[in-house]
Design a protein around this motif. Structure first.
Motif, PDB file in Angstrom:
ATOM      1  N   UNK A 196       0.844  -1.202   0.000  1.00  0.00           N
ATOM      2  CA  UNK A 196       0.000   0.000   0.000  1.00  0.00           C
ATOM      3  C   UNK A 196       0.875   1.246   0.000  1.00  0.00           C
ATOM      4  N   UNK A 197       0.260   2.385  -0.299  1.00  0.00           N
ATOM      5  CA  UNK A 197       0.967   3.659  -0.225  1.00  0.00           C
ATOM      6  C   UNK A 197       1.769   3.970  -1.472  1.00  0.00           C
ATOM      7  N   UNK A 198       2.516   5.058  -1.395  1.00  0.00           N
ATOM      8  CA  UNK A 198       3.218   5.575  -2.579  1.00  0.00           C
ATOM      9  C   UNK A 198       4.286   4.616  -3.094  1.00  0.00           C
ATOM     10  N   UNK A 199       4.867   3.809  -2.226  1.00  0.00           N
ATOM     11  CA  UNK A 199       5.936   2.888  -2.666  1.00  0.00           C
ATOM     12  C   UNK A 199       5.414   1.476  -2.902  1.00  0.00           C
ATOM     13  N   UNK A 200       4.104   1.294  -3.053  1.00  0.00           N
ATOM     14  CA  UNK A 200       3.544  -0.046  -3.318  1.00  0.00           C
ATOM     15  C   UNK A 200       4.263  -0.676  -4.497  1.00  0.00           C
ATOM     16  N   UNK A 232      12.778   0.953   5.065  1.00  0.00           N
ATOM     17  CA  UNK A 232      13.369   1.771   3.999  1.00  0.00           C
ATOM     18  C   UNK A 232      13.770   0.900   2.804  1.00  0.00           C
ATOM     19  N   UNK A 233      14.455  -0.200   3.075  1.00  0.00           N
ATOM     20  CA  UNK A 233      15.050  -1.009   1.995  1.00  0.00           C
ATOM     21  C   UNK A 233      14.088  -2.040   1.407  1.00  0.00           C
ATOM     22  N   UNK A 234      13.122  -2.513   2.189  1.00  0.00           N
ATOM     23  CA  UNK A 234      12.312  -3.646   1.710  1.00  0.00           C
ATOM     24  C   UNK A 234      10.814  -3.358   1.706  1.00  0.00           C
ATOM     25  N   UNK A 235      10.426  -2.102   1.975  1.00  0.00           N
ATOM     26  CA  UNK A 235       9.003  -1.778   1.979  1.00  0.00           C
ATOM     27  C   UNK A 235       8.366  -2.060   3.326  1.00  0.00           C
ATOM     28  N   UNK A 236       7.152  -1.555   3.498  1.00  0.00           N
ATOM     29  CA  UNK A 236       6.532  -1.609   4.829  1.00  0.00           C
ATOM     30  C   UNK A 236       6.267  -3.044   5.287  1.00  0.00           C
ATOM     31  N   UNK A 237       5.980  -3.958   4.364  1.00  0.00           N
ATOM     32  CA  UNK A 237       5.688  -5.337   4.779  1.00  0.00           C
ATOM     33  C   UNK A 237       6.951  -6.207   4.839  1.00  0.00           C
ATOM     34  N   UNK A 238       8.081  -5.668   4.404  1.00  0.00           N
ATOM     35  CA  UNK A 238       9.338  -6.410   4.513  1.00  0.00           C
ATOM     36  C   UNK A 238       9.694  -6.735   5.954  1.00  0.00           C
ATOM     37  N   UNK A 239       9.104  -5.991   6.887  1.00  0.00           N
ATOM     38  CA  UNK A 239       9.369  -6.241   8.313  1.00  0.00           C
ATOM     39  C   UNK A 239       8.965  -7.663   8.715  1.00  0.00           C
ATOM     40  N   UNK A 240       8.107  -8.311   7.902  1.00  0.00           N
ATOM     41  CA  UNK A 240       7.759  -9.711   8.199  1.00  0.00           C
ATOM     42  C   UNK A 240       9.003 -10.588   8.317  1.00  0.00           C
ATOM     43  N   UNK A 241      10.099 -10.172   7.696  1.00  0.00           N
ATOM     44  CA  UNK A 241      11.313 -11.014   7.705  1.00  0.00           C
ATOM     45  C   UNK A 241      11.927 -11.193   9.088  1.00  0.00           C
TER      46      UNK A 241
END
Ligand code: DHB
Ligand code: FE
Length: 280
Positions: A196-200, A232-241
């Protein structure tokens, strides 16, 4: 004694579950995704473990903003696939392992990991999509599952370091369970994606590759990556990692890489997948 025999990580994109459920796995868009799991399906079906501790996140399905446990352990005898807005997935009910779950609860809480204990829990795509990727579409899942739900949806999620430490505590807990069970730990979610958002659509293959390498070779260094770098590097849902670090901690010191797969795109997500086992 119970033993952790292997671990794996995989993305859990809901559209992958739809592709399975609607019979689209051979379509040109999806075929390369499922091909990347072929090795794993053979490996997994040849020797399924007694129990999988399946680390995933709930996506506002069983939980919502009224209640957000950081770490929630599924202690029930079974877990139903939940309705995420288009009906529950037509997959088998997930059978739990209440005895090992109760032991994990005792061992982990006395080891100072203050888990939320779930005696009832419906599981969403975060858990069922990895099951489909690894086991296909059987009548019944070949292994029992203890869900471990991690909050990565509402700030603040746990740190990578906390996740790695929890994985190491899971290894201690499993090693002190008296029954001779084989146990795998799976870490799901990721890799880079923003839905979602501008960087989707953001994808960062270089960062994802370095993360996989680091997870295998130097998890303590990976555990120091701050939340803001994932975002910053992987997008907002990258935090799942961060959830992959729980799997890695559970496997102990050095690990052997049995299989690796990386593919873009699946929906908005870079699909990443590793199969690891503790080094002999
Ligand atoms: C997508 C990926 C996810 O991990 C998720 O939980 C939801 C959606 C996606 O790429 O569409
Ligand atoms: Fe997700």
């Amino acid at each position: 004694m119970a033993r952790i025999t292997a671990g794996l990580t995989t993305s859990h994109v809901p559209a992958i579950g739809m592709a399975v459920d609607l019979g689209k796995t051979e379509e040109p868009y999806w075929q390369p995704v499922f091909a990347g799991y072929e090795w794993t399906r053979q490996w997994a079906q040849a020797d399924p473990p007694d129990v999988v501790v399946l680390v995933y996140n709930d996506h506002a399905s069983a939980f919502d903003l009224r209640m957000i446990p950081t770490f929630a352990l599924g202690c029930a005898a079974s877990f139903d696939p939940c309705d995420e807005g288009y009906g529950p997935r037509p997959v088998p009910v997930v059978e739990g392992h209440p005895e090992l779950a109760a032991h994990l609860a005792q061992s982990l809480i006395l080891d100072e990991f203050d888990l939320t204990l779930m005696n009832e829990l419906d599981v969403d795509h975060g858990l069922t999509v990895p099951m489909s990727l690894v086991y296909g579409s059987p009548e019944a899942w070949p292994t029992k599952v203890i869900p471990l739900a991690v909050n990565v949806v509402q700030y603040p999620p746990p740190t990578g370091h906390r996740c790695l430490s929890l994985g190491r505590a899971i290894a201690r807990a499993v090693a002190s369970f008296p029954e001779a069970l084989s146990v795998q730990v799976w870490g799901t979610g990721g890799m880079s994606h923003q839905i979602q958002g501008a960087r989707a659509g953001l994808i960062n293959p270089e960062w994802d590759a370095a993360f996989m390498d680091g997870l295998i070779a130097d998890p303590d260094a990976v555990a120091k990556i701050p939340h803001i770098e994932y975002l910053r590097e992987t997008g907002s849902e990258g935090i799942e990692m961060v959830m992959w670090l729980i799997m890695r901690g559970a496997l102990g010191g050095s690990v052997e890489e049995l299989h690796r797969f990386y593919h873009v795109p699946a929906s908005n997500t870079a699909v990443g997948h590793l199969v690891l086992q503790p080094a002999p």
